[in-house]
Design a protein around this motif. Structure first.
Motif, short mmCIF file in Angstrom:
data_model
loop_
_atom_site.label_atom_id
_atom_site.label_comp_id
_atom_site.label_asym_id
_atom_site.label_seq_id
_atom_site.Cartn_x
_atom_site.Cartn_y
_atom_site.Cartn_z
N HIS A 49 -30.07 -16.98 -4.42
CA HIS A 49 -30.93 -17.77 -3.54
C HIS A 49 -31.97 -16.82 -2.96
CE1 HIS A 49 -30.95 -20.63 0.23
NE2 HIS A 49 -32.06 -20.73 -0.47
N ILE A 50 -33.21 -17.01 -3.36
CA ILE A 50 -34.30 -16.15 -2.92
C ILE A 50 -34.93 -16.74 -1.66
CG2 ILE A 50 -36.55 -15.15 -3.56
CD1 ILE A 50 -34.14 -14.05 -5.13
N ALA A 51 -35.19 -15.89 -0.67
CA ALA A 51 -35.76 -16.31 0.62
C ALA A 51 -34.94 -17.46 1.20
CB ALA A 51 -37.23 -16.69 0.47
N PRO A 52 -33.67 -17.20 1.49
CA PRO A 52 -32.73 -18.27 1.83
C PRO A 52 -33.08 -19.03 3.11
CG PRO A 52 -31.78 -16.14 2.32
CD PRO A 52 -33.07 -15.87 1.60
N GLU A 53 -33.10 -20.34 3.00
CA GLU A 53 -33.24 -21.22 4.15
C GLU A 53 -31.86 -21.33 4.79
OE1 GLU A 53 -35.95 -22.42 0.80
OE2 GLU A 53 -33.81 -22.13 0.96
N SER A 54 -31.81 -21.29 6.12
CA SER A 54 -30.53 -21.20 6.84
C SER A 54 -29.54 -22.30 6.47
CB SER A 54 -30.78 -21.23 8.34
OG SER A 54 -31.56 -20.14 8.73
N ASN A 55 -29.94 -23.56 6.56
CA ASN A 55 -29.00 -24.66 6.29
C ASN A 55 -28.52 -24.65 4.85
OD1 ASN A 55 -29.11 -25.54 8.92
ND2 ASN A 55 -30.66 -27.09 8.52
N LEU A 56 -29.42 -24.36 3.95
CA LEU A 56 -29.04 -24.30 2.54
C LEU A 56 -28.12 -23.10 2.29
CD1 LEU A 56 -29.33 -25.65 -0.19
CD2 LEU A 56 -31.49 -24.43 -0.51
N GLN A 57 -28.39 -21.99 2.94
CA GLN A 57 -27.54 -20.82 2.79
C GLN A 57 -26.12 -21.10 3.28
OE1 GLN A 57 -28.88 -17.30 4.87
NE2 GLN A 57 -27.39 -16.00 3.86
N ILE A 58 -25.99 -21.75 4.42
CA ILE A 58 -24.66 -22.09 4.95
C ILE A 58 -23.90 -22.95 3.95
CG2 ILE A 58 -23.47 -23.42 6.74
CD1 ILE A 58 -25.77 -22.50 8.65
N TRP A 59 -24.56 -23.96 3.42
CA TRP A 59 -23.89 -24.87 2.48
C TRP A 59 -23.52 -24.14 1.19
CZ3 TRP A 59 -25.75 -27.12 -2.23
CH2 TRP A 59 -24.87 -28.06 -2.78
N LEU A 60 -24.45 -23.37 0.63
CA LEU A 60 -24.16 -22.68 -0.64
C LEU A 60 -23.03 -21.67 -0.48
CD1 LEU A 60 -27.80 -22.23 -1.95
CD2 LEU A 60 -26.03 -23.72 -2.91
N GLN A 61 -22.98 -20.97 0.64
CA GLN A 61 -21.88 -20.03 0.88
C GLN A 61 -20.54 -20.76 0.97
OE1 GLN A 61 -23.45 -18.14 4.43
NE2 GLN A 61 -23.70 -16.22 3.33
N ILE A 91 -19.63 -23.33 -0.74
CA ILE A 91 -19.18 -23.88 -2.03
C ILE A 91 -19.03 -22.83 -3.13
CG2 ILE A 91 -20.07 -26.19 -1.54
CD1 ILE A 91 -22.36 -25.55 -3.56
N SER A 92 -19.47 -21.59 -2.87
CA SER A 92 -19.37 -20.57 -3.91
C SER A 92 -19.09 -19.20 -3.32
CB SER A 92 -20.68 -20.51 -4.71
OG SER A 92 -20.61 -19.44 -5.64
N LYS A 149 -19.47 -16.64 -5.10
CA LYS A 149 -20.37 -15.76 -5.87
C LYS A 149 -21.81 -15.83 -5.37
CE LYS A 149 -17.59 -16.10 -10.04
NZ LYS A 149 -17.57 -16.51 -11.45
N TYR A 150 -22.02 -16.52 -4.27
CA TYR A 150 -23.35 -16.71 -3.71
C TYR A 150 -23.98 -15.38 -3.30
CZ TYR A 150 -26.95 -18.09 -0.33
OH TYR A 150 -28.13 -18.23 0.36
N ILE A 151 -25.24 -15.18 -3.70
CA ILE A 151 -26.01 -14.01 -3.30
C ILE A 151 -27.34 -14.50 -2.73
CG2 ILE A 151 -27.26 -11.96 -4.09
CD1 ILE A 151 -25.17 -11.69 -6.32
N ALA A 152 -27.67 -14.01 -1.54
CA ALA A 152 -28.96 -14.31 -0.92
C ALA A 152 -29.82 -13.05 -0.98
CB ALA A 152 -28.77 -14.75 0.52
N GLY A 153 -31.08 -13.21 -1.35
CA GLY A 153 -31.97 -12.06 -1.45
C GLY A 153 -33.37 -12.36 -0.96
N PHE A 186 -26.89 -15.10 -13.75
CA PHE A 186 -26.74 -16.22 -12.81
C PHE A 186 -26.75 -17.58 -13.50
CE2 PHE A 186 -28.55 -12.75 -10.34
CZ PHE A 186 -27.65 -12.69 -9.30
N ASP A 187 -25.86 -18.45 -13.04
CA ASP A 187 -25.85 -19.84 -13.50
C ASP A 187 -26.96 -20.65 -12.84
OD1 ASP A 187 -23.43 -19.88 -15.20
OD2 ASP A 187 -22.38 -19.45 -13.32
#
Length: 162
Positions: free
Chosen positions: A2-14, A16-17, A19-23, A51-52
Motif C-alpha cells: 500500500h503506497i502512501a497509505p490512507e489511515s482508514n484503509l491502512q487500518i482495514w488492510l492490516q 485482514i492481512s 503480510k500487509y506492507i505500507a510504504g 505482491f498479490d
C-alpha cells in the motif's frame, strides 16, 4: 503493498492481512497511524513478482517519471496480481501537463494541488497503463457503495499483470 497509505484503509488492510506492507517516499512530511517503511515506487528493493495486490492512490500523478513507477509496480506484482492505481482524471480531451511548472505554488495554481505533475485524461491514462503491460478494467462502484463516500465521478482502475 500500500503506497502512501490512507489511515482508514491502512487500518482495514492490516486487519485482514498479516503480510500487509505500507510504504511511502516522503516519511518526513507525513503523519501515519502505524509503521510505514521508506519505498520509492520508481525503484524498490522488493523482489520480482512479490505482491498479490498493490494499492497506489493519487501518487503516480505526483511523479515526473510516471512510466518508470508503473513499470516498477508491474515488476513487483505477481503474475495474475492486481493493482488499484488511482489518479485524478480529467474528462477533457487530453492529459494536462505543464513541463515549465516547477514550484509547489505554481502547481497549486495550475493543478489545484501543489505536488501534481499532471492530471490525466481517462483514455490516455488507460493507454499509459496498458503500454507498460497491464490489463486494465475500469469500474465505477460509487452507486453500489453510496454510503462509503466514494466520488461518483471517479472511476476505479484495476490493473492486472498478465
Amino acid at each position: 503493498m500500500h503506497i502512501a497509505p490512507e489511515s482508514n484503509l491502512q487500518i482495514w488492510l492490516q486487519s485482514i492481512s498479516d503480510k500487509y506492507i505500507a510504504g511511502d517516499a516522503f516519511l518526513q512530511n507525513q503523519k501515519f497511524i502505524d509503521k510505514v517503511q521508506f519505498v520509492d515506487i520508481r525503484q524498490t528493493e522488493f523482489c520480482n513478482n512479490q505482491f498479490d495486490y498493490i494499492i497506489c492512490n493519487h501518487v503516480i500523478c505526483d511523479i515526473k517519471e510516471d512510466k518508470t513507477a508503473l513499470m516498477e509496480i508491474l515488476r513487483i506484482l505477481k503474475t495474475g496480481g492486481k493493482a488499484i492505481l488511482q489518479v485524478p482524471i480529467t474528462k477533457i480531451s487530453k492529459t494536462v501537463e505543464y513541463p515549465n511548472v516547477y514550484t509547489k505554488e505554481e502547481r497549486e495554481v495550475v493543478y489545484g494541488y501543489g505536488y501534481h505533475e499532471r492530471i490525466y485524461n481517462d483514455k490516455e491514462y488507460v493507454k499509459l497503463l496498458t503500454s507498460v503491460g497491464f490489463v486494465v478494467d475500469v469500474y465505477n462502484i460509487s452507486a453500489r457503495y453510496n454510503k462509503n463516500g466514494l466520488n461518483p465521478l471517479e472511476d476505479l482502475y484495476i490493473c492486472k499483470k498478465k
